[in-house]
Every structure is written in C-alpha cells, then in structure tokens.
Design a protein around this motif. Structure first.
Motif, PDB file in Angstrom:
ATOM      1  N   ILE A   1       0.947  -1.123   0.058  1.00  0.00           N
ATOM      2  CA  ILE A   1      -0.010   0.054   0.070  1.00  0.00           C
ATOM      3  C   ILE A   1       0.877   1.245   0.009  1.00  0.00           C
ATOM      4  N   VAL A   2       1.188   1.957  -1.259  1.00  0.00           N
ATOM      5  CA  VAL A   2       2.137   3.081  -1.380  1.00  0.00           C
ATOM      6  C   VAL A   2       1.412   4.159  -0.689  1.00  0.00           C
ATOM      7  N   CYS A   3       0.260   4.435  -0.727  1.00  0.00           N
ATOM      8  CA  CYS A   3      -0.512   5.707  -0.214  1.00  0.00           C
ATOM      9  C   CYS A   3      -1.947   5.540   0.231  1.00  0.00           C
ATOM     10  N   VAL A   4      -2.287   5.897   1.292  1.00  0.00           N
ATOM     11  CA  VAL A   4      -3.667   5.794   1.488  1.00  0.00           C
ATOM     12  C   VAL A   4      -4.375   7.320   1.610  1.00  0.00           C
ATOM     13  N   TYR A   5      -5.317   7.529   0.633  1.00  0.00           N
ATOM     14  CA  TYR A   5      -6.114   8.664   0.440  1.00  0.00           C
ATOM     15  C   TYR A   5      -7.455   8.598   1.269  1.00  0.00           C
ATOM     16  N   THR A   6      -7.654   9.750   1.824  1.00  0.00           N
ATOM     17  CA  THR A   6      -8.834   9.606   2.896  1.00  0.00           C
ATOM     18  C   THR A   6      -9.392  11.064   3.041  1.00  0.00           C
ATOM     19  N   GLN A   7     -10.564  11.552   3.477  1.00  0.00           N
ATOM     20  CA  GLN A   7     -10.919  12.782   3.801  1.00  0.00           C
ATOM     21  C   GLN A   7     -10.296  13.298   4.846  1.00  0.00           C
ATOM     22  N   PRO A   8     -10.059  14.696   4.807  1.00  0.00           N
ATOM     23  CA  PRO A   8      -9.350  15.328   6.057  1.00  0.00           C
ATOM     24  C   PRO A   8     -10.062  15.217   7.262  1.00  0.00           C
ATOM     25  N   PRO A   9      -9.405  15.332   8.567  1.00  0.00           N
ATOM     26  CA  PRO A   9     -10.311  15.434   9.743  1.00  0.00           C
ATOM     27  C   PRO A   9     -11.391  16.251   9.831  1.00  0.00           C
ATOM     28  N   ARG A  10     -12.499  15.992  10.506  1.00  0.00           N
ATOM     29  CA  ARG A  10     -13.586  16.956  10.576  1.00  0.00           C
ATOM     30  C   ARG A  10     -14.011  17.026  12.062  1.00  0.00           C
ATOM     31  N   PRO A  11     -14.523  18.308  12.301  1.00  0.00           N
ATOM     32  CA  PRO A  11     -14.895  18.657  13.623  1.00  0.00           C
ATOM     33  C   PRO A  11     -15.997  17.328  14.024  1.00  0.00           C
ATOM     34  N   ALA A  12     -15.766  16.761  15.293  1.00  0.00           N
ATOM     35  CA  ALA A  12     -16.629  16.015  16.022  1.00  0.00           C
ATOM     36  C   ALA A  12     -16.811  16.112  17.538  1.00  0.00           C
ATOM     37  N   GLY A  13     -17.711  15.797  17.993  1.00  0.00           N
ATOM     38  CA  GLY A  13     -18.136  15.698  19.486  1.00  0.00           C
ATOM     39  C   GLY A  13     -18.382  17.180  19.977  1.00  0.00           C
ATOM     40  N   ARG A  14     -18.709  17.167  21.043  1.00  0.00           N
ATOM     41  CA  ARG A  14     -19.131  18.709  21.706  1.00  0.00           C
ATOM     42  C   ARG A  14     -18.045  19.653  21.713  1.00  0.00           C
ATOM     43  N   GLY A  15     -16.799  19.269  21.867  1.00  0.00           N
ATOM     44  CA  GLY A  15     -15.869  20.151  21.785  1.00  0.00           C
ATOM     45  C   GLY A  15     -15.402  20.477  20.205  1.00  0.00           C
ATOM     46  N   LYS A  16     -16.120  19.920  19.099  1.00  0.00           N
ATOM     47  CA  LYS A  16     -15.749  20.123  17.886  1.00  0.00           C
ATOM     48  C   LYS A  16     -14.031  19.849  17.481  1.00  0.00           C
ATOM     49  N   ALA A  17     -13.642  19.118  18.371  1.00  0.00           N
ATOM     50  CA  ALA A  17     -11.913  18.941  17.994  1.00  0.00           C
ATOM     51  C   ALA A  17     -12.120  18.114  16.749  1.00  0.00           C
ATOM     52  N   LEU A  18     -11.031  18.097  15.827  1.00  0.00           N
ATOM     53  CA  LEU A  18     -10.909  17.676  14.676  1.00  0.00           C
ATOM     54  C   LEU A  18     -10.529  16.013  14.904  1.00  0.00           C
ATOM     55  N   ARG A  19     -11.444  15.153  14.151  1.00  0.00           N
ATOM     56  CA  ARG A  19     -11.072  13.778  14.450  1.00  0.00           C
ATOM     57  C   ARG A  19     -11.079  13.057  12.855  1.00  0.00           C
ATOM     58  N   PRO A  20      -9.855  12.390  13.036  1.00  0.00           N
ATOM     59  CA  PRO A  20      -9.540  11.748  11.782  1.00  0.00           C
ATOM     60  C   PRO A  20     -10.324  10.762  11.237  1.00  0.00           C
ATOM     61  N   SER A  21     -10.480  10.413  10.121  1.00  0.00           N
ATOM     62  CA  SER A  21     -11.317   9.278   9.421  1.00  0.00           C
ATOM     63  C   SER A  21     -10.761   7.891  10.083  1.00  0.00           C
ATOM     64  N   PRO A  22     -11.747   7.115  10.152  1.00  0.00           N
ATOM     65  CA  PRO A  22     -11.465   5.631  10.464  1.00  0.00           C
ATOM     66  C   PRO A  22     -10.462   4.882   9.641  1.00  0.00           C
ATOM     67  N   VAL A  23     -10.647   5.335   8.495  1.00  0.00           N
ATOM     68  CA  VAL A  23      -9.328   4.870   7.416  1.00  0.00           C
ATOM     69  C   VAL A  23      -8.131   5.479   7.744  1.00  0.00           C
ATOM     70  N   GLN A  24      -8.105   6.858   8.311  1.00  0.00           N
ATOM     71  CA  GLN A  24      -6.882   7.506   8.481  1.00  0.00           C
ATOM     72  C   GLN A  24      -6.321   6.739   9.779  1.00  0.00           C
ATOM     73  N   VAL A  25      -7.172   6.463  10.738  1.00  0.00           N
ATOM     74  CA  VAL A  25      -6.553   5.940  12.131  1.00  0.00           C
ATOM     75  C   VAL A  25      -6.134   4.522  11.626  1.00  0.00           C
ATOM     76  N   GLU A  26      -6.666   3.758  11.093  1.00  0.00           N
ATOM     77  CA  GLU A  26      -5.899   2.246  10.637  1.00  0.00           C
ATOM     78  C   GLU A  26      -4.844   2.336   9.790  1.00  0.00           C
ATOM     79  N   ALA A  27      -4.757   3.501   8.881  1.00  0.00           N
ATOM     80  CA  ALA A  27      -3.510   3.388   7.980  1.00  0.00           C
ATOM     81  C   ALA A  27      -2.187   3.929   9.053  1.00  0.00           C
TER      82      ALA A  27
END
Length: 305
Positions: free
Chosen positions: A26-52
């Motif tokens: 797997i030479v590169c993983v493309y995924t959507q950028p982190p999005r605000p999530a939760g009450r604090g709206k902190a940036l959260r990486p996608s599940p694919v980014q976390v696994e990669a």
C-alpha cells in the motif's frame, strides 16, 4: 501488487486491513481530511486514517482533487498497479482514473446496476429488497457506471437495518477485492442499463415520518435510516426520535399519527406500528418499557402535528 487505497468511513476499513494483510504494497492511503466531531468540535481523523497510521502507511487527505493538477501528478507519480476505492467521498477526475496501470477499482455496496450512487445500503433496506451485496467495478467518469469484475450477494433479513447490512457488506467487500487482486483480474463485464436505479441523497428530512403512509413503508424507513440520519416525528412541537418499531396489522378508523392505546401503538395510513425504541429531547434512546416508566403517551395523542 503496488496499490493506492482510497476510503474514508468504517465501511472501507476491512478492505484496507485485508489488502495489507494479504501482502500488497500500500504505497499511499487517500482519505477525507479530519472533521470536527463531538461537543468540543475537535478535529477527528477518519476511521481509514486511524487504521492507516496504526499500520505505518503514508496518508494523504486533500480537501479536493477534481481540478488539482498538482494532486493529479502526485497520484500518477505513485506508479500504482491499481487504486482501490471504497466510500472515499470525492469524485476522481479522468487524470486520476487513468493513472494506475489496471485502473481504479471501486468496492460498491450493491449489486450493480441497482442502487448506483452514494447511499446504496440505505436504499436497499428502504425499498424492501430481498437481496443486496457488493460489486467490484472498474471506475469510469460516470456515476457507478463502470464495468463489473466481480459480485457477491447476501439475502436481507426481515429485520435488516442499514447498520446491520453495512456491517455485513464491509467484510464481504474486503474479501471480494482481495480475491480479485490475488491473480489476473477477472473479465470486466459492462453493466446492463435495464434495472439501473439510483440511491437518493439522504438528508435529515429523509427521516421525517409521514404517518399517512402505510405501516410497512414506515417500518422500512425506520430500519433503512438506522442509525443515520435516523427517523423522527413530532409531539406537541417537540422532536421525538424513533429508533425501532414493530408492525401490527389490522383495520382502524383513527387518523394517521393517532396513538391507539397506552402501549405506543400508532395508526398509519394502513395498519399500525408499535413504537419499540424512542428518544425524547435531551434523553437517551430507550426501549418502550423504559420510556413508559418515565413518561406517558396516552391513547388519543397525535404524533406529527
């Protein structure tokens, strides 16, 4: 095989895991950028980014790719044999579709050409389909119109929800794409135009229950929109979320939306539905017995007004 992987949500993670575990590079993983999530709206990486990142794989998360020439060049320079796409969330331009030697292969969660588009899992449950599955498709510039290399089908149960079907199709798609890439690619077959349907875009308003519809249709709406975007009605101006219902057949002469007894039986345009899981504002989703322990919804009350 030298692969680029492109995906974002939980559905795509089993495919990334399966391909990496099968020994593909797997030479590169493309995924959507982190999005605000939760009450604090902190940036959260996608599940694919976390696994990669857990696997030490390089990650790119461009905001857009369609007209980004620099991104097209970076993608081409990866010199991939193929790109595997699973619910990535961005449309790929021809420059990227043509860059890998074997093209871009999409894991689509339906038996094409039925339910092309962005919400095929929900659409299958909403329509009451008896079967669904996954298709491995070589992508072209159309909306899920490319030639199909392989398919795998599953039967839908009477209580199937969008979540339960999602949880079955993710691993099924992972196994199928790994099989497809284990040797020479299968012959790609054009999709027939006969039977082509498109899954409509889902919004929160898709979940608004219209009690004048028949009970079977509303029951599928509840299952097909669980957990997202969810279904809801109103009670005296407040939103009441509905998480589960059961069908009760039989004639009645009440107006649709009328509560028929003290155990949450609601009249529909035809037949009735028992509310099994529901949520009041500011509360958690609860089962019928728990709800009735702390609240009443008496016979004669009207929902949807």
């Amino acid at each position: 095989m030298r692969l680029v992987f492109m995906g974002t949500p939980d559905f795509a993670v089993p495919a990334l895991v399966s391909l990496h575990d099968a020994g593909h590079e797997i030479v590169c993983v493309y995924t959507q950028p982190p999005r605000p999530a939760g009450r604090g709206k902190a940036l959260r990486p996608s599940p694919v980014q976390v696994e990669a990142e857990r696997r030490g794989l390089p990650v790119r998360s461009p905001v857009r790719v369609r007209r980004d020439v620099a991104e097209h060049e970076a993608f081409a320079n990866l010199n991939a044999d193929a790109a595997v796409v699973a619910a990535y969330g961005l449309l790929l331009p021809k420059a990227m579709l043509d860059a890998p030697k074997l093209g871009c292969l999409n894991i689509h969660a339906s038996l094409l050409p039925r339910w092309r588009g962005a919400s095929p899992i929900h659409a299958a449950v909403l329509a009451g389909d008896a079967r669904s599955g996954v298709s491995i498709m070589r992508m072209d510039e159309g909306l899920d119109t490319g030639d199909v290399l392989a398919e795998a089908a599953v039967d839908l149960s009477a209580d199937e929800t969008a979540q339960s079907l999602h949880d079955r199709l993710g691993p099924l798609g992972a196994a199928l794409i790994t099989q497809v890439l284990s040797g020479p690619l299968p012959e790609a077959k054009p999709q027939p135009e006969e039977g082509a349907t498109y899954a409509p875009k889902l919004t929160r308003e898709t979940g608004h229950i219209d009690w004048t519809r028949d009970a079977h249709t509303i029951e599928r709406q509840v299952r097909g929109l669980t957990p997202w975007p969810g279904t809801f009605t109103t009670l005296e101006g407040d939103v009441l979320k509905i998480g589960g219902v059961s069908l009760v057949s039989g004639a009645h002469d009440a107006s649709p939306g009328t509560v028929l007894d003290d155990a949450l039986l609601v009249a529909c345009g035809e037949d009735a539905l028992r509310l099994e899981r529901l949520q009041r504002p500011g509360r958690a989703m609860m089962d019928r017995a728990t709800f009735l322990h702390g609240a009443t919804l008496p016979k004669g009350a009207r929902l949807g007004e």
